[in-house]
Design a protein around this motif. Structure first.
Motif, PDB file in Angstrom:
ATOM      1  N   TYR A 243      -8.458  -1.364  -6.805  1.00 32.30           N
ATOM      2  CA  TYR A 243      -7.147  -1.164  -6.196  1.00 32.30           C
ATOM      3  C   TYR A 243      -6.051  -1.210  -7.260  1.00 32.30           C
ATOM      4  CZ  TYR A 243      -8.597  -1.578  -1.274  1.00 32.30           C
ATOM      5  OH  TYR A 243      -9.139  -1.358  -0.033  1.00 32.30           O
ATOM      6  N   ALA A 244      -6.137  -2.198  -8.158  1.00 28.95           N
ATOM      7  CA  ALA A 244      -5.114  -2.330  -9.198  1.00 28.95           C
ATOM      8  C   ALA A 244      -5.131  -1.131 -10.139  1.00 28.95           C
ATOM      9  CB  ALA A 244      -5.340  -3.624  -9.977  1.00 28.95           C
ATOM     10  N   GLU A 245      -6.322  -0.668 -10.513  1.00 30.79           N
ATOM     11  CA  GLU A 245      -6.412   0.480 -11.414  1.00 30.79           C
ATOM     12  C   GLU A 245      -5.905   1.756 -10.755  1.00 30.79           C
ATOM     13  OE1 GLU A 245      -9.677   0.625 -14.477  1.00 30.79           O
ATOM     14  OE2 GLU A 245     -10.681  -0.587 -12.965  1.00 30.79           O
ATOM     15  N   ILE A 246      -6.271   1.969  -9.493  1.00 29.81           N
ATOM     16  CA  ILE A 246      -5.812   3.176  -8.801  1.00 29.81           C
ATOM     17  C   ILE A 246      -4.300   3.132  -8.609  1.00 29.81           C
ATOM     18  CG2 ILE A 246      -5.964   4.524  -6.671  1.00 29.81           C
ATOM     19  CD1 ILE A 246      -8.432   4.743  -8.412  1.00 29.81           C
ATOM     20  N   ALA A 247      -3.760   1.944  -8.304  1.00 27.66           N
ATOM     21  CA  ALA A 247      -2.306   1.818  -8.175  1.00 27.66           C
ATOM     22  C   ALA A 247      -1.622   2.232  -9.481  1.00 27.66           C
ATOM     23  CB  ALA A 247      -1.923   0.393  -7.803  1.00 27.66           C
ATOM     24  N   TRP A 248      -2.165   1.783 -10.606  1.00 35.73           N
ATOM     25  CA  TRP A 248      -1.591   2.140 -11.908  1.00 35.73           C
ATOM     26  C   TRP A 248      -1.688   3.645 -12.161  1.00 35.73           C
ATOM     27  CZ3 TRP A 248      -2.858   4.270 -16.638  1.00 35.73           C
ATOM     28  CH2 TRP A 248      -2.007   3.971 -17.713  1.00 35.73           C
ATOM     29  N   LEU A 249      -2.845   4.213 -11.842  1.00 37.07           N
ATOM     30  CA  LEU A 249      -3.023   5.653 -12.039  1.00 37.07           C
ATOM     31  C   LEU A 249      -2.068   6.456 -11.145  1.00 37.07           C
ATOM     32  CD1 LEU A 249      -6.929   5.745 -12.228  1.00 37.07           C
ATOM     33  CD2 LEU A 249      -5.364   6.333 -14.086  1.00 37.07           C
ATOM     34  N   TYR A 250      -1.921   6.037  -9.892  1.00 32.88           N
ATOM     35  CA  TYR A 250      -0.975   6.698  -8.992  1.00 32.88           C
ATOM     36  C   TYR A 250       0.427   6.701  -9.604  1.00 32.88           C
ATOM     37  CZ  TYR A 250      -4.044   6.972  -4.832  1.00 32.88           C
ATOM     38  OH  TYR A 250      -5.034   7.291  -3.930  1.00 32.88           O
ATOM     39  N   TYR A 280      -9.378 -10.886 -14.409  1.00 31.69           N
ATOM     40  CA  TYR A 280      -8.120 -11.575 -14.107  1.00 31.69           C
ATOM     41  C   TYR A 280      -6.946 -10.961 -14.884  1.00 31.69           C
ATOM     42  CZ  TYR A 280      -4.870 -15.501 -13.455  1.00 31.69           C
ATOM     43  OH  TYR A 280      -3.786 -16.270 -13.146  1.00 31.69           O
ATOM     44  N   LEU A 281      -7.079 -10.859 -16.197  1.00 31.27           N
ATOM     45  CA  LEU A 281      -6.003 -10.265 -16.998  1.00 31.27           C
ATOM     46  C   LEU A 281      -5.755  -8.820 -16.600  1.00 31.27           C
ATOM     47  CD1 LEU A 281      -6.442 -11.460 -20.704  1.00 31.27           C
ATOM     48  CD2 LEU A 281      -4.932 -12.340 -18.937  1.00 31.27           C
ATOM     49  N   LEU A 282      -6.818  -8.080 -16.366  1.00 32.59           N
ATOM     50  CA  LEU A 282      -6.695  -6.672 -15.997  1.00 32.59           C
ATOM     51  C   LEU A 282      -5.847  -6.506 -14.744  1.00 32.59           C
ATOM     52  CD1 LEU A 282      -7.717  -3.667 -16.279  1.00 32.59           C
ATOM     53  CD2 LEU A 282      -9.554  -4.325 -14.717  1.00 32.59           C
ATOM     54  N   VAL A 283      -6.156  -7.248 -13.687  1.00 32.01           N
ATOM     55  CA  VAL A 283      -5.448  -7.110 -12.421  1.00 32.01           C
ATOM     56  C   VAL A 283      -3.983  -7.505 -12.574  1.00 32.01           C
ATOM     57  CG1 VAL A 283      -5.297  -7.979 -10.059  1.00 32.01           C
ATOM     58  CG2 VAL A 283      -7.526  -7.393 -11.017  1.00 32.01           C
ATOM     59  N   LEU A 284      -3.712  -8.660 -13.193  1.00 32.40           N
ATOM     60  CA  LEU A 284      -2.323  -9.090 -13.357  1.00 32.40           C
ATOM     61  C   LEU A 284      -1.527  -8.104 -14.207  1.00 32.40           C
ATOM     62  CD1 LEU A 284      -2.605 -12.952 -13.953  1.00 32.40           C
ATOM     63  CD2 LEU A 284      -2.061 -11.753 -11.834  1.00 32.40           C
ATOM     64  N   HIS A 285      -2.118  -7.658 -15.291  1.00 26.47           N
ATOM     65  CA  HIS A 285      -1.440  -6.740 -16.218  1.00 26.47           C
ATOM     66  C   HIS A 285      -1.086  -5.415 -15.535  1.00 26.47           C
ATOM     67  CE1 HIS A 285      -0.669  -4.823 -20.147  1.00 26.47           C
ATOM     68  NE2 HIS A 285      -1.440  -3.834 -19.748  1.00 26.47           N
ATOM     69  N   LEU A 286      -2.040  -4.833 -14.832  1.00 23.77           N
ATOM     70  CA  LEU A 286      -1.791  -3.550 -14.168  1.00 23.77           C
ATOM     71  C   LEU A 286      -0.785  -3.696 -13.027  1.00 23.77           C
ATOM     72  CD1 LEU A 286      -5.395  -2.029 -14.019  1.00 23.77           C
ATOM     73  CD2 LEU A 286      -3.577  -1.518 -15.636  1.00 23.77           C
ATOM     74  N   LEU A 287      -0.925  -4.752 -12.230  1.00 21.67           N
ATOM     75  CA  LEU A 287       0.004  -4.957 -11.111  1.00 21.67           C
ATOM     76  C   LEU A 287       1.427  -5.197 -11.610  1.00 21.67           C
ATOM     77  CD1 LEU A 287      -2.089  -7.178  -8.679  1.00 21.67           C
ATOM     78  CD2 LEU A 287      -1.507  -4.760  -8.404  1.00 21.67           C
ATOM     79  N   LEU A 288       1.564  -5.944 -12.704  1.00 23.65           N
ATOM     80  CA  LEU A 288       2.902  -6.177 -13.252  1.00 23.65           C
ATOM     81  C   LEU A 288       3.513  -4.866 -13.719  1.00 23.65           C
ATOM     82  CD1 LEU A 288       5.119  -8.122 -14.027  1.00 23.65           C
ATOM     83  CD2 LEU A 288       3.920  -8.582 -16.187  1.00 23.65           C
ATOM     84  N   ASP A 289       2.714  -4.023 -14.338  1.00 24.90           N
ATOM     85  CA  ASP A 289       3.196  -2.710 -14.781  1.00 24.90           C
ATOM     86  C   ASP A 289       3.675  -1.882 -13.588  1.00 24.90           C
ATOM     87  OD1 ASP A 289       3.800  -0.685 -16.516  1.00 24.90           O
ATOM     88  OD2 ASP A 289       1.816  -0.554 -17.403  1.00 24.90           O
ATOM     89  N   VAL A 290       2.874  -1.875 -12.518  1.00 29.18           N
ATOM     90  CA  VAL A 290       3.248  -1.121 -11.320  1.00 29.18           C
ATOM     91  C   VAL A 290       4.490  -1.724 -10.663  1.00 29.18           C
ATOM     92  CG1 VAL A 290       2.504  -0.448  -8.996  1.00 29.18           C
ATOM     93  CG2 VAL A 290       0.892  -0.316 -10.910  1.00 29.18           C
ATOM     94  N   ALA A 291       4.534  -3.046 -10.571  1.00 29.37           N
ATOM     95  CA  ALA A 291       5.682  -3.710  -9.942  1.00 29.37           C
ATOM     96  C   ALA A 291       6.972  -3.390 -10.682  1.00 29.37           C
ATOM     97  CB  ALA A 291       5.450  -5.222  -9.904  1.00 29.37           C
ATOM     98  N   LEU A 292       6.927  -3.373 -12.012  1.00 30.44           N
ATOM     99  CA  LEU A 292       8.111  -3.051 -12.808  1.00 30.44           C
ATOM    100  C   LEU A 292       8.585  -1.626 -12.547  1.00 30.44           C
ATOM    101  CD1 LEU A 292       6.968  -4.710 -16.143  1.00 30.44           C
ATOM    102  CD2 LEU A 292       9.052  -5.313 -14.887  1.00 30.44           C
ATOM    103  N   ALA A 293       7.639  -0.732 -12.334  1.00 30.52           N
ATOM    104  CA  ALA A 293       7.979   0.681 -12.177  1.00 30.52           C
ATOM    105  C   ALA A 293       8.355   1.062 -10.752  1.00 30.52           C
ATOM    106  CB  ALA A 293       6.804   1.550 -12.637  1.00 30.52           C
ATOM    107  N   THR A 294       8.028   0.232  -9.770  1.00 29.84           N
ATOM    108  CA  THR A 294       8.246   0.610  -8.373  1.00 29.84           C
ATOM    109  C   THR A 294       9.205  -0.316  -7.639  1.00 29.84           C
ATOM    110  OG1 THR A 294       6.288  -0.648  -7.664  1.00 29.84           O
ATOM    111  CG2 THR A 294       5.947   1.669  -8.229  1.00 29.84           C
TER     112      THR A 294
END
Length: 560
Positions: A243-250, A280-294
């Motif tokens: 989910y986190a990776e697909i969110a980032w790709l979207y 753990y790091l992967l999910v937090l890192h990707l979600l933070l990137d998405v949160a910043l952008a959205t």
């Protein structure tokens, strides 16, 4: 095996274990393995079965269950003197110690595995060893070692289709890390030809195609269709990292609403319960990137203090399939958003320096294009963290103070703040100066008694957390005393390879307990004053030895 024949029951159990698929419910496989493990007496049988059990539980996300079998497997493997058996046990130990706080352990284990791998003849065993060594090299951004392991996999690809799949996909990972897209077509083709060698081969190739498309600027319907397929897989299998990776790709291909929709599934409750495993790091890192952008600012505030302790880390997904940048990158933008301009600038420069060093041109250009936000920064040099009325602590900045429930972690922080720059042992924080370090849990105690001890220790940890939340200091002291006495009952065992930081040791348990208590306290402080929480998160170091490191460029006058 070169060291001799394993018993028939052992071989049957090992054959069953080979049918297990990473990330799925293991069913009765662990029970069958354990029955054979208990029945086995030879070091060879116990080493192989212990390693299989550890892998099975680790891949199923049951880290606590995996640890004792990984420890025992290494001990029995060392007793056999067989490099192949030892390599198998070290593989299991690496899989078990794959959390974000165990990088030093993985580096140490990888060194031992490199020695064992030099004597391996079996292609599959050598492939597994080189893949682990490559993964650790990617985590530490050791490009020289990463290239060396890639060349080893490519040579193995001449005799093994599985090794060829790993060689093609990890070569593509490195090329994407360094901004190369000219090799995409031949490497994807080679991976597709050999992906039937692994149960998840198709999913690995699909993910790589998605990341290739992002870096190449592809926004085509076929690429979007692959991402939709990935989302459907995540929903069907319940795999959070997908989910986190697909969110980032979207987000990267402009589907902002879809990115926000998937990221929003990770509310505060879900984030608080994220297991500290290999993702753990992967999910937090990707979600933070998405949160910043959205525009998910609440998520930015929640994730930033969770990720700050891991500043300076490379982010890869399981097995180094894809490089996701460095934590300094997202943290720099998050700190700018939250008003910590000085820290944002420092993190940004560190990230850019890392990207320049490893030649990560796509990542460097992406960060350079994201200019840090200009914000007004609150510059009070006075902060509060002190006991208040019974069951309450006071935190804040300047003249403002807020009351939060008493927690053990607040007491730990108070001790560290009272002696800035001085190291305090986790043992002392957890139990006082009279605490004596206990040795690790091994297999020398009776299996039933050991299982009973572990169950009660787990219950005590849960009850201690409850005492933290309710502020029941007396109950916390009673539980701590019981925990210390229980650990003393099992203090005769040894740890992984004779390491003093073995799972179950008094020092290791204290390290974990103190880290958890401080993390809980920081979350509570964050709710009252995010600036104080961010300062403490970045300046407090936990481990076997803990300390508060004052910021020489921004000194704080603490009211304690």
């Amino acid at each position: 095996m070169d060291a001799g024949e394993v018993e028939a029951r052992t071989q049957a159990a090992l054959d069953l274990a080979r049918t297990y698929v990473f990330g799925t419910d293991p069913g009765r496989i662990p029970a069958v393995l354990f029955e054979a493990y208990v029945a086995g007496a030879a070091d060879l049988d116990r080493a192989l079965l212990g390693a299989a059990l550890a892998r099975c539980w680790a891949y199923a996300g049951e880290h606590k269950r995996a640890v004792p079998f990984a420890i025992a497997a290494v001990k029995h493997a060392e007793a056999t003197g067989d490099p192949a058996v030892l390599a198998s046990a070290l593989d299991a130990a690496l899989a078990t110690h794959w959390g974000p706080d165990e990088l030093e352990v993985r580096v140490d284990l990888a060194g031992k595995l490199a020695d064992a791998a030099a004597h391996l003849g079996d292609a599959d065993a050598r492939t597994t060893a080189h893949l682990w060594l490559l993964t650790v090299a990617a985590e530490t951004l050791d490009l020289s070692e990463l290239n060396r392991q890639l060349h080893a996999l490519e040579r193995l690809g001449e005799e093994s289709r599985k090794a060829l799949f790993f060689a093609a996909t990890r070569r593509l990972m490195l090329d994407l890390m360094r901004g190369r897209t000219d090799t995409v077509a031949p490497l994807v083709s080679l991976a597709e030809e050999t992906m039937d060698e692994l149960p998840d081969g198709y999913f690995v190739v699909s993910a790589l195609i998605g990341y290739c498309g992002v870096q190449a600027g592809d926004r085509s319907e076929p690429l979007v269709a692959r991402m939709r397929e990935g989302e459907a897989i995540a929903e069907r299998e319940g795999i959070r990292e997908i989910y986190a990776e697909i969110a980032w790709l979207y987000r990267e291909i402009g589907l902002v609403d879809d990115a926000r929709r998937l990221a929003s599934m990770f509310d505060d409750r879900v984030l608080a319960k994220l297991p500290r495993d290999h993702n753990y790091l992967l999910v937090l890192h990707l979600l933070l990137d998405v949160a910043l952008a959205t525009g998910l600012d609440d998520m930015v505030e929640t994730i930033t203090p969770l990720l700050l302790p891991y500043a300076g880390r490379s982010v890869i997904n399981a097995g180094a399939v894809t490089f996701h940048g460095v934590t300094d990158d997202t943290l720099a933008r998050a700190c700018a958003r939250l008003g910590d301009a000085e820290r944002a600038a420092a993190l940004r420069e560190k990230a850019l320096t890392t990207y320049r060093r490893i030649g990560a041109t796509w990542w460097r250009e992406r960060l350079e294009a994201a200019a840090p936000a200009t914000v007004e920064v609150f510059r009070s040099t006075t902060m509060t963290l002190r006991p208040g009325p019974a069951g309450v602590w006071l935190v804040g900045r300047g003249a403002d103070e807020a009351a939060i429930p008493a927690r053990r972690g607040l007491e730990h922080l108070h001790v560290l703040l009272s002696s800035p720059g001085r190291e305090v042992s986790a043992l002392r924080l957890a139990g006082g100066a009279e605490t004596v370090e206990q040795s690790g849990l091994g297999d020398v105690v009776d299996a039933q008694a050991l299982a009973s001890y572990r169950r009660r220790l787990a219950e005590i940890d849960t009850e201690l957390d409850g005492a933290d939340v309710s502020g029941d200091a007396r109950r916390g002291e009673q539980l701590t005393a019981e925990r210390r006495a229980l650990l003393a009952e099992v203090s005769a065992a040894t740890g992984l390879g004779g390491r003093p930081r073995s799972a179950g040791s008094g020092a290791e348990r204290a390290r974990i307990a103190v880290r958890k208590a401080i993390a809980t306290a920081l979350n509570a402080i964050h709710g009252a004053d995010p600036v104080v929480a961010r300062h403490l998160t970045s300046r407090v170091r936990t481990g076997l030895w803990c300390r508060y490191e004052p910021d020489p460029d921004a000194p704080v006058d603490w009211r304690l």
